[in-house]
Design a protein around this motif. Structure first.
Motif, PDB file in Angstrom:
ATOM      1  N   LEU A  60      -0.659 -22.850 -11.519  1.00 57.44           N
ATOM      2  CA  LEU A  60       0.000 -24.137 -11.330  1.00 57.44           C
ATOM      3  C   LEU A  60      -1.068 -25.171 -10.997  1.00 57.44           C
ATOM      4  CD1 LEU A  60       2.950 -22.980  -9.019  1.00 57.44           C
ATOM      5  CD2 LEU A  60       2.818 -22.927 -11.514  1.00 57.44           C
ATOM      6  N   GLN A  61      -1.143 -26.225 -11.769  1.00 59.88           N
ATOM      7  CA  GLN A  61      -2.200 -27.218 -11.595  1.00 59.88           C
ATOM      8  C   GLN A  61      -1.806 -28.200 -10.485  1.00 59.88           C
ATOM      9  OE1 GLN A  61      -2.503 -28.475 -15.675  1.00 59.88           O
ATOM     10  NE2 GLN A  61      -3.793 -26.730 -16.227  1.00 59.88           N
ATOM     11  N   THR A  62      -1.965 -27.712  -9.263  1.00 57.88           N
ATOM     12  CA  THR A  62      -1.490 -28.436  -8.083  1.00 57.88           C
ATOM     13  C   THR A  62      -2.593 -29.151  -7.311  1.00 57.88           C
ATOM     14  OG1 THR A  62      -1.697 -26.355  -6.845  1.00 57.88           O
ATOM     15  CG2 THR A  62       0.480 -26.899  -7.732  1.00 57.88           C
ATOM     16  N   SER A  63      -3.832 -29.073  -7.749  1.00 56.50           N
ATOM     17  CA  SER A  63      -4.938 -29.627  -6.962  1.00 56.50           C
ATOM     18  C   SER A  63      -4.785 -31.119  -6.713  1.00 56.50           C
ATOM     19  CB  SER A  63      -6.271 -29.346  -7.652  1.00 56.50           C
ATOM     20  OG  SER A  63      -6.281 -29.890  -8.964  1.00 56.50           O
ATOM     21  N   ARG A  64      -4.175 -31.827  -7.660  1.00 57.79           N
ATOM     22  CA  ARG A  64      -4.039 -33.285  -7.510  1.00 57.79           C
ATOM     23  C   ARG A  64      -3.007 -33.664  -6.445  1.00 57.79           C
ATOM     24  NH1 ARG A  64       0.448 -35.423  -9.738  1.00 57.79           N
ATOM     25  NH2 ARG A  64       1.721 -34.086 -11.094  1.00 57.79           N
ATOM     26  N   ILE A  68      -3.776 -28.022  -0.178  1.00 53.33           N
ATOM     27  CA  ILE A  68      -2.663 -27.178   0.234  1.00 53.33           C
ATOM     28  C   ILE A  68      -3.124 -26.192   1.305  1.00 53.33           C
ATOM     29  CG2 ILE A  68      -1.022 -25.415  -0.548  1.00 53.33           C
ATOM     30  CD1 ILE A  68      -1.138 -26.795  -3.317  1.00 53.33           C
ATOM     31  N   ASN A  69      -2.312 -26.002   2.300  1.00 53.66           N
ATOM     32  CA  ASN A  69      -2.599 -25.017   3.325  1.00 53.66           C
ATOM     33  C   ASN A  69      -2.280 -23.635   2.759  1.00 53.66           C
ATOM     34  OD1 ASN A  69      -2.723 -23.322   5.541  1.00 53.66           O
ATOM     35  ND2 ASN A  69      -1.733 -24.770   6.939  1.00 53.66           N
ATOM     36  N   PRO A  70      -3.284 -22.771   2.565  1.00 52.13           N
ATOM     37  CA  PRO A  70      -3.024 -21.483   1.917  1.00 52.13           C
ATOM     38  C   PRO A  70      -2.068 -20.596   2.708  1.00 52.13           C
ATOM     39  CG  PRO A  70      -5.242 -21.546   2.830  1.00 52.13           C
ATOM     40  CD  PRO A  70      -4.711 -22.940   2.922  1.00 52.13           C
ATOM     41  N   ALA A 105       8.076 -10.398 -11.385  1.00 48.43           N
ATOM     42  CA  ALA A 105       7.782 -10.245  -9.962  1.00 48.43           C
ATOM     43  C   ALA A 105       6.433 -10.876  -9.633  1.00 48.43           C
ATOM     44  CB  ALA A 105       7.774  -8.764  -9.582  1.00 48.43           C
ATOM     45  N   VAL A 106       6.392 -11.698  -8.598  1.00 50.03           N
ATOM     46  CA  VAL A 106       5.157 -12.326  -8.130  1.00 50.03           C
ATOM     47  C   VAL A 106       4.543 -11.407  -7.082  1.00 50.03           C
ATOM     48  CG1 VAL A 106       4.145 -14.340  -6.988  1.00 50.03           C
ATOM     49  CG2 VAL A 106       6.063 -14.636  -8.575  1.00 50.03           C
ATOM     50  N   THR A 107       3.307 -10.972  -7.310  1.00 48.42           N
ATOM     51  CA  THR A 107       2.657 -10.035  -6.388  1.00 48.42           C
ATOM     52  C   THR A 107       1.727 -10.725  -5.396  1.00 48.42           C
ATOM     53  OG1 THR A 107       0.857  -9.626  -7.967  1.00 48.42           O
ATOM     54  CG2 THR A 107       2.797  -8.170  -8.072  1.00 48.42           C
ATOM     55  N   SER A 108       1.289 -11.948  -5.707  1.00 49.73           N
ATOM     56  CA  SER A 108       0.483 -12.721  -4.752  1.00 49.73           C
ATOM     57  C   SER A 108       0.501 -14.186  -5.152  1.00 49.73           C
ATOM     58  CB  SER A 108      -0.959 -12.207  -4.679  1.00 49.73           C
ATOM     59  OG  SER A 108      -1.679 -12.555  -5.855  1.00 49.73           O
ATOM     60  N   ALA A 109       0.279 -15.043  -4.167  1.00 45.65           N
ATOM     61  CA  ALA A 109       0.194 -16.489  -4.390  1.00 45.65           C
ATOM     62  C   ALA A 109      -1.023 -16.986  -3.624  1.00 45.65           C
ATOM     63  CB  ALA A 109       1.463 -17.187  -3.927  1.00 45.65           C
ATOM     64  N   THR A 110      -2.035 -17.445  -4.349  1.00 46.09           N
ATOM     65  CA  THR A 110      -3.288 -17.851  -3.735  1.00 46.09           C
ATOM     66  C   THR A 110      -3.760 -19.171  -4.336  1.00 46.09           C
ATOM     67  OG1 THR A 110      -4.563 -16.572  -5.351  1.00 46.09           O
ATOM     68  CG2 THR A 110      -3.977 -15.469  -3.277  1.00 46.09           C
ATOM     69  N   LEU A 111      -4.805 -19.724  -3.738  1.00 48.77           N
ATOM     70  CA  LEU A 111      -5.455 -20.921  -4.260  1.00 48.77           C
ATOM     71  C   LEU A 111      -6.762 -20.521  -4.931  1.00 48.77           C
ATOM     72  CD1 LEU A 111      -4.991 -23.396  -1.267  1.00 48.77           C
ATOM     73  CD2 LEU A 111      -3.734 -23.416  -3.419  1.00 48.77           C
ATOM     74  N   ASP A 112      -7.033 -21.088  -6.124  1.00 50.70           N
ATOM     75  CA  ASP A 112      -8.329 -20.854  -6.744  1.00 50.70           C
ATOM     76  C   ASP A 112      -9.331 -21.879  -6.243  1.00 50.70           C
ATOM     77  OD1 ASP A 112      -7.877 -23.230  -8.137  1.00 50.70           O
ATOM     78  OD2 ASP A 112      -7.492 -22.249 -10.068  1.00 50.70           O
ATOM     79  N   ARG A 113     -10.538 -21.852  -6.766  1.00 52.76           N
ATOM     80  CA  ARG A 113     -11.603 -22.730  -6.256  1.00 52.76           C
ATOM     81  C   ARG A 113     -11.356 -24.199  -6.547  1.00 52.76           C
ATOM     82  NH1 ARG A 113     -15.499 -23.992 -10.195  1.00 52.76           N
ATOM     83  NH2 ARG A 113     -15.170 -22.969 -12.210  1.00 52.76           N
ATOM     84  N   HIS A 114     -10.423 -24.478  -7.475  1.00 53.97           N
ATOM     85  CA  HIS A 114     -10.093 -25.868  -7.783  1.00 53.97           C
ATOM     86  C   HIS A 114      -8.966 -26.400  -6.901  1.00 53.97           C
ATOM     87  CE1 HIS A 114     -12.595 -25.511 -11.337  1.00 53.97           C
ATOM     88  NE2 HIS A 114     -11.894 -24.464 -11.735  1.00 53.97           N
ATOM     89  N   GLY A 115      -8.340 -25.508  -6.136  1.00 57.94           N
ATOM     90  CA  GLY A 115      -7.193 -25.918  -5.345  1.00 57.94           C
ATOM     91  C   GLY A 115      -5.878 -25.761  -6.072  1.00 57.94           C
ATOM     92  N   ASP A 116      -5.896 -25.073  -7.213  1.00 53.57           N
ATOM     93  CA  ASP A 116      -4.663 -24.795  -7.954  1.00 53.57           C
ATOM     94  C   ASP A 116      -4.052 -23.487  -7.461  1.00 53.57           C
ATOM     95  OD1 ASP A 116      -4.892 -27.078  -9.579  1.00 53.57           O
ATOM     96  OD2 ASP A 116      -6.180 -26.016 -11.007  1.00 53.57           O
ATOM     97  N   ILE A 117      -2.730 -23.400  -7.540  1.00 57.74           N
ATOM     98  CA  ILE A 117      -2.027 -22.202  -7.104  1.00 57.74           C
ATOM     99  C   ILE A 117      -2.009 -21.180  -8.237  1.00 57.74           C
ATOM    100  CG2 ILE A 117       0.204 -21.269  -6.380  1.00 57.74           C
ATOM    101  CD1 ILE A 117       0.774 -23.961  -5.050  1.00 57.74           C
TER     102      ILE A 117
END
Length: 422
Positions: A60-64, A68-70, A105-117
């Motif tokens: 998810l391109q959420t960096s903009r 986000i608090n991980p 099924a979602v197994t994890s939700a994290t932030l990448d180095r760009h701040g995207d989910i």
């Protein structure tokens, strides 16, 4: 829509599993609160497993939106629904394997180095619901499924400054697969399509060329006018294996080309051979290809075609690797596709691979028979096709070659190939 069912239940001459391409689409999910007009695009991330390509995560391109608090992200923050359907019309009663309409099924939700989910999804070999290809039984072809993913936000995103965000709309973007995307697209003068991987090591002299010839399920589907230039890379790791860092090191940097038949190689091998040759000759003209180090590898239909190429052009290839290749007609009492005289005349160094439990292309009248006649040929005969503890259909012995597993006297097949010269 067909009931979800794994293509593994059907044995065919096809080389690969069911896989497809995500078509851009909008999947809107209204959410309470938040900022009106908050839209987020997302990409589907895929990996080609030994059994075919699957969507393994969503970015998810959420960096903009802000930082986000991980700690606010959990596997329940978002839901993911996937729908996969045939890109071409199906005849009444026709069966397509691996269509689906289900929750992932979602197994994890994290932030990448760009701040995207990044939402990692549950996937596994043989698991229905993540594949990108579908197999149409009556046509004997894999097709790229039309994928529509729907994202639902279940809880607000918490930013580091304490603000919360509710996304109003999710827009589906491209299907991203770095291994597949590393291959460029090409079309020869004859109209045959192909994909090409170019080695990173440039300016160091001429490079070898590996020609990968796909199985029966990865050709075009005509007269549907379905000729995608995609399934050759997404159905299995046959071509991709030679573009891995390990293979590139062994071959000291190699071009890898994957031509796509306009139907299937066994339909008319002598007609297709000059078209494949034309692609090879064009690559030799345009790239620093070492003509002494051109190798041909193929599975099933492509295993037949790799032998056909060494019959038609005895001085072209440094080595040939036919995998579960067809020699005897698959039709009762049909003529041999390659005669005993032609097999006995093959002078190209040849290493054949198959599995004893191959019920699609039985080893004895095909691979073993060819080994008995091709002078000096090598043979690796497995009992089953098992990788990482998972057992595949016995026909899928190309998995072993894609992983550089066959070996004789301590020498693995890629190392053997790389040492051969025309």
């Amino acid at each position: 829509m067909a009931t979800p069912i794994s293509r593994r239940t059907v044995l065919t001459v096809s080389a690969g599993a069911a896989a497809g391409l995500a078509l851009p689409g909008a999947a809107a999910q209204a959410g309470g609160g938040g900022h009106p007009g908050t839209r987020v695009s997302f990409e589907l991330n895929a990996d080609v497993l030994d059994g075919g390509e699957q969507v393994t995560s969503v970015t998810l391109q959420t960096s903009r939106l802000g930082r986000i608090n991980p700690s606010s992200l959990t596997t329940g923050s978002f839901s993911v629904h996937a729908k996969a359907t045939s890109p071409i019309p199906l005849a009444p009663g026709d069966q397509i394997y691996s269509e689906y309409d289900l929750d992932r099924a979602v197994t994890s939700a994290t932030l990448d180095r760009h701040g995207d989910i990044v939402l990692k999804l549950e996937y596994a070999e043989g698991k229905v619901g993540g594949g990108t290809l579908g197999y149409i039984a009556s046509k004997g072809r894999n097709v790229q499924l039309d994928l529509v993913y729907t994202i639902t936000q279940n809880s607000p995103l918490v930013l580091r400054d304490g603000r919360t965000v509710k996304i109003q709309e999710f827009r589906q973007g491209r299907l991203a697969n770095p291994e597949v995307d590393a291959f460029s697209y090409g079309v020869s003068r004859s109209g045959m399509k192909y994909r090409l991987y170019e080695p990173h090591r440039r300016g160091r002299g001429e490079r070898p060329l590996v020609v990968w010839l796909h199985g029966g399920g990865e050709g075009a589907s005509l007269p549907d006018n379905y000729y995608d230039n995609e399934t050759t890379l997404r159905a299995n790791r046959g071509a991709l294996g030679f573009a891995t860092a390990e293979a590139q090191r062994i071959f000291d940097g190699a071009y890898v080309v994957a031509p796509q038949s306009q139907s299937f190689w066994m339909e008319d091998g002598p007609r297709f051979a000059p078209q494949i040759l034309q692609i090879i000759q064009d690559l030799v003209r345009r790239h620093p290809v070492d003509k002494e180090r051109i190798y041909v590898v193929g599975c099933s239909n492509g295993g037949y075609m790799s032998m056909e190429m060494t019959v038609a052009y005895p001085d072209l290839f440094a080595a040939s690797v036919p995998i579960c290749g067809v020699v005897q007609s698959l039709q009762p009492n049909g003529p041999r596709l390659i005669t005993d005289a032609d097999l006995a005349a093959i002078s190209t160094p040849t290493w054949l691979v198959t599995s004893r439990d191959d019920t699609t292309v039985p080893p004895a009248p095909n691979t073993i028979h060819a080994h008995d006649l091709i002078p000096g040929s090598r043979l690796t005969l497995y009992d089953h096709v098992i990788w990482n503890g998972y057992q595949y259909a016995g026909h899928w012995s190309w998995i072993y070659v894609a992983r550089n597993d066959p070996a004789q006297n301590g020498q693995h097949i890629w190392q053997w190939m790389s040492k051969q010269r025309r």
